[in-house]
Design a protein around this motif. Structure first.
Motif, PDB file in Angstrom:
ATOM      1  N   MET A 248      23.856  58.459  26.795  1.00  0.00           N
ATOM      2  CA  MET A 248      25.068  57.656  26.666  1.00  0.00           C
ATOM      3  C   MET A 248      26.093  58.264  27.602  1.00  0.00           C
ATOM      4  SD  MET A 248      26.577  55.035  25.113  1.00  0.00           S
ATOM      5  CE  MET A 248      25.478  54.706  23.754  1.00  0.00           C
ATOM      6  N   VAL A 249      26.726  57.421  28.396  1.00  0.00           N
ATOM      7  CA  VAL A 249      27.766  57.854  29.315  1.00  0.00           C
ATOM      8  C   VAL A 249      29.055  57.169  28.896  1.00  0.00           C
ATOM      9  CG1 VAL A 249      28.527  57.892  31.719  1.00  0.00           C
ATOM     10  CG2 VAL A 249      26.099  58.128  31.187  1.00  0.00           C
ATOM     11  N   ILE A 250      30.097  57.965  28.670  1.00  0.00           N
ATOM     12  CA  ILE A 250      31.409  57.415  28.361  1.00  0.00           C
ATOM     13  C   ILE A 250      32.265  57.573  29.615  1.00  0.00           C
ATOM     14  CG2 ILE A 250      33.471  57.556  26.929  1.00  0.00           C
ATOM     15  CD1 ILE A 250      31.795  58.668  24.681  1.00  0.00           C
ATOM     16  N   VAL A 251      32.748  56.449  30.139  1.00  0.00           N
ATOM     17  CA  VAL A 251      33.594  56.442  31.328  1.00  0.00           C
ATOM     18  C   VAL A 251      35.002  56.072  30.881  1.00  0.00           C
ATOM     19  CG1 VAL A 251      33.931  55.515  33.650  1.00  0.00           C
ATOM     20  CG2 VAL A 251      31.620  55.634  32.683  1.00  0.00           C
ATOM     21  N   SER A 252      35.994  56.883  31.276  1.00  0.00           N
ATOM     22  CA  SER A 252      37.378  56.619  30.896  1.00  0.00           C
ATOM     23  C   SER A 252      38.255  56.500  32.139  1.00  0.00           C
ATOM     24  CB  SER A 252      37.906  57.714  29.971  1.00  0.00           C
ATOM     25  OG  SER A 252      37.873  58.965  30.610  1.00  0.00           O
ATOM     26  N   LEU A 253      39.294  55.675  32.019  1.00  0.00           N
ATOM     27  CA  LEU A 253      40.182  55.396  33.146  1.00  0.00           C
ATOM     28  C   LEU A 253      41.467  56.219  33.153  1.00  0.00           C
ATOM     29  CD1 LEU A 253      39.989  51.496  33.351  1.00  0.00           C
ATOM     30  CD2 LEU A 253      38.966  53.171  34.893  1.00  0.00           C
ATOM     31  N   GLY A 254      41.859  56.769  32.028  1.00  0.00           N
ATOM     32  CA  GLY A 254      43.135  57.468  31.956  1.00  0.00           C
ATOM     33  C   GLY A 254      44.265  56.483  31.680  1.00  0.00           C
ATOM     34  N   SER A 255      45.392  57.004  31.234  1.00  0.00           N
ATOM     35  CA  SER A 255      46.507  56.147  30.822  1.00  0.00           C
ATOM     36  C   SER A 255      47.150  55.397  31.979  1.00  0.00           C
ATOM     37  CB  SER A 255      47.567  56.981  30.103  1.00  0.00           C
ATOM     38  OG  SER A 255      48.088  57.964  30.985  1.00  0.00           O
TER      39      SER A 255
ATOM     40  N   GLU B 281      45.797  53.498  33.907  1.00  0.00           N
ATOM     41  CA  GLU B 281      45.165  52.183  34.006  1.00  0.00           C
ATOM     42  C   GLU B 281      44.931  51.582  32.626  1.00  0.00           C
ATOM     43  OE1 GLU B 281      42.277  51.506  37.271  1.00  0.00           O
ATOM     44  OE2 GLU B 281      42.169  53.700  37.309  1.00  0.00           O
ATOM     45  N   LYS B 282      45.899  51.788  31.725  1.00  0.00           N
ATOM     46  CA  LYS B 282      45.712  51.320  30.355  1.00  0.00           C
ATOM     47  C   LYS B 282      45.735  49.796  30.228  1.00  0.00           C
ATOM     48  CE  LYS B 282      50.501  52.034  29.020  1.00  0.00           C
ATOM     49  NZ  LYS B 282      51.373  52.833  28.181  1.00  0.00           N
ATOM     50  N   ASP B 283      46.103  49.096  31.279  1.00  0.00           N
ATOM     51  CA  ASP B 283      46.074  47.633  31.262  1.00  0.00           C
ATOM     52  C   ASP B 283      44.754  47.075  31.805  1.00  0.00           C
ATOM     53  OD1 ASP B 283      46.593  48.549  33.829  1.00  0.00           O
ATOM     54  OD2 ASP B 283      47.821  46.820  34.363  1.00  0.00           O
TER      55      ASP B 283
ATOM     56  N   ARG C 252      36.580  47.398  37.265  1.00  0.00           N
ATOM     57  CA  ARG C 252      37.806  47.312  36.478  1.00  0.00           C
ATOM     58  C   ARG C 252      38.209  45.846  36.378  1.00  0.00           C
ATOM     59  NH1 ARG C 252      38.095  51.760  39.752  1.00  0.00           N
ATOM     60  NH2 ARG C 252      38.998  53.658  38.890  1.00  0.00           N
ATOM     61  N   LYS C 253      38.616  45.451  35.179  1.00  0.00           N
ATOM     62  CA  LYS C 253      39.094  44.092  34.965  1.00  0.00           C
ATOM     63  C   LYS C 253      40.388  44.162  34.171  1.00  0.00           C
ATOM     64  CE  LYS C 253      36.358  40.713  34.467  1.00  0.00           C
ATOM     65  NZ  LYS C 253      35.485  39.698  33.871  1.00  0.00           N
ATOM     66  N   PRO C 254      41.255  43.179  34.336  1.00  0.00           N
ATOM     67  CA  PRO C 254      42.470  43.170  33.511  1.00  0.00           C
ATOM     68  C   PRO C 254      42.103  43.041  32.034  1.00  0.00           C
ATOM     69  CG  PRO C 254      42.615  41.569  35.308  1.00  0.00           C
ATOM     70  CD  PRO C 254      41.208  42.081  35.289  1.00  0.00           C
ATOM     71  N   ALA C 255      42.775  43.799  31.218  1.00  0.00           N
ATOM     72  CA  ALA C 255      42.555  43.725  29.767  1.00  0.00           C
ATOM     73  C   ALA C 255      43.516  42.687  29.199  1.00  0.00           C
ATOM     74  CB  ALA C 255      42.788  45.084  29.123  1.00  0.00           C
ATOM     75  N   PRO C 256      43.021  41.740  28.399  1.00  0.00           N
ATOM     76  CA  PRO C 256      43.904  40.714  27.837  1.00  0.00           C
ATOM     77  C   PRO C 256      45.037  41.320  27.017  1.00  0.00           C
ATOM     78  CG  PRO C 256      41.632  40.430  27.067  1.00  0.00           C
ATOM     79  CD  PRO C 256      41.655  41.605  27.964  1.00  0.00           C
ATOM     80  N   LYS C 257      44.708  42.378  26.293  1.00  0.00           N
ATOM     81  CA  LYS C 257      45.749  43.106  25.559  1.00  0.00           C
ATOM     82  C   LYS C 257      45.401  44.586  25.641  1.00  0.00           C
ATOM     83  CE  LYS C 257      43.496  42.277  21.133  1.00  0.00           C
ATOM     84  NZ  LYS C 257      43.642  41.880  19.766  1.00  0.00           N
ATOM     85  N   ALA C 258      46.359  45.360  26.052  1.00  0.00           N
ATOM     86  CA  ALA C 258      46.134  46.799  26.205  1.00  0.00           C
ATOM     87  C   ALA C 258      46.312  47.456  24.836  1.00  0.00           C
ATOM     88  CB  ALA C 258      47.101  47.380  27.228  1.00  0.00           C
TER      89      ALA C 258
ATOM     90  N   ASN D 235      43.791  55.172  26.497  1.00  0.00           N
ATOM     91  CA  ASN D 235      42.880  55.575  27.561  1.00  0.00           C
ATOM     92  C   ASN D 235      41.649  54.667  27.491  1.00  0.00           C
ATOM     93  OD1 ASN D 235      41.213  56.836  29.392  1.00  0.00           O
ATOM     94  ND2 ASN D 235      41.512  58.883  28.578  1.00  0.00           N
ATOM     95  N   PRO D 236      41.612  53.607  28.295  1.00  0.00           N
ATOM     96  CA  PRO D 236      40.475  52.685  28.234  1.00  0.00           C
ATOM     97  C   PRO D 236      39.157  53.389  28.577  1.00  0.00           C
ATOM     98  CG  PRO D 236      42.252  51.778  29.566  1.00  0.00           C
ATOM     99  CD  PRO D 236      42.595  53.199  29.287  1.00  0.00           C
ATOM    100  N   TYR D 237      38.105  53.024  27.854  1.00  0.00           N
ATOM    101  CA  TYR D 237      36.793  53.632  28.098  1.00  0.00           C
ATOM    102  C   TYR D 237      35.702  52.621  27.797  1.00  0.00           C
ATOM    103  CZ  TYR D 237      36.396  54.217  23.036  1.00  0.00           C
ATOM    104  OH  TYR D 237      36.330  53.988  21.680  1.00  0.00           O
ATOM    105  N   ILE D 238      34.505  52.939  28.279  1.00  0.00           N
ATOM    106  CA  ILE D 238      33.320  52.127  28.025  1.00  0.00           C
ATOM    107  C   ILE D 238      32.176  53.063  27.663  1.00  0.00           C
ATOM    108  CG2 ILE D 238      32.622  52.084  30.452  1.00  0.00           C
ATOM    109  CD1 ILE D 238      31.609  49.189  29.987  1.00  0.00           C
ATOM    110  N   LEU D 239      31.297  52.595  26.783  1.00  0.00           N
ATOM    111  CA  LEU D 239      30.131  53.352  26.333  1.00  0.00           C
ATOM    112  C   LEU D 239      28.888  52.709  26.936  1.00  0.00           C
ATOM    113  CD1 LEU D 239      31.475  53.134  22.774  1.00  0.00           C
ATOM    114  CD2 LEU D 239      31.053  55.339  23.831  1.00  0.00           C
ATOM    115  N   ILE D 240      28.258  53.403  27.869  1.00  0.00           N
ATOM    116  CA  ILE D 240      27.097  52.864  28.572  1.00  0.00           C
ATOM    117  C   ILE D 240      25.858  53.647  28.159  1.00  0.00           C
ATOM    118  CG2 ILE D 240      26.085  52.344  30.819  1.00  0.00           C
ATOM    119  CD1 ILE D 240      29.013  52.573  31.932  1.00  0.00           C
TER     120      ILE D 240
END
Length: 137
Positions: free
Chosen positions: A64-71, A73-75, A96-102, A106-111
């Motif tokens: 499992m890889v967790i990728v985070s963008l940092g604050s 890019e919280k949007d 990266r895609k715009p988030a409908p609501k931030a 710290n945005p992240y994804i679990l791959i």
């Protein structure tokens, strides 16, 4: 009749080769995989300056890889563009895609990955690489 069996075999091989070797774990289900993943995801929300990726071994040797963008890019939110394997490396590409609501500091994804061959590279669609974080909860 024999040619039908050959075509069926060829189609089965093609379909087997097209199987995805990665998946994205829904954040609501993070507790089902590993408490270590859940702790790290919580850590990312309290340490919102962490940007990069961290790898984990989960059930049955899968990764499992967790990728985070940092604050900064919280949007934004992350999606997987693709995963490529070679004997020397495994390349995970995200976009990266715009988030409908931030709603994350710290945005992240679990791959999830069935395997990692060689070195692991995590990059965006422009080829900018994410660094492996040395931050531990």
């Amino acid at each position: 009749m024999r040619s039908r069996w050959i075509w069926l075999f060829v189609i089965m091989l093609l379909l087997a080769g097209c199987q995805s070797s990665y998946w994205v774990l829904e954040k609501e289900r993070i507790g089902e995989s590993s408490s270590e993943l859940e702790l790290y995801a919580n850590y990312l929300q309290t340490h919102d300056d962490v940007k990069g990726y961290q790898g984990f071994t989960i059930l049955e040797g899968r990764k499992m890889v967790i990728v985070s963008l940092g604050s900064s890019e919280k949007d934004k939110k992350l999606e997987v563009s693709g995963v490529k394997y070679s004997p020397k490396e495994t390349i995970v590409t995200v976009k990266r895609k715009p988030a409908p609501k931030a709603n994350e500091k710290n945005p992240y994804i679990l791959i999830g990955l069935d395997k990692i061959e060689g070195g692991l590279i995590v990059q965006d669609e422009s080829g900018n690489r994410f660094e492996e974080t040395d931050d531990q909860q």
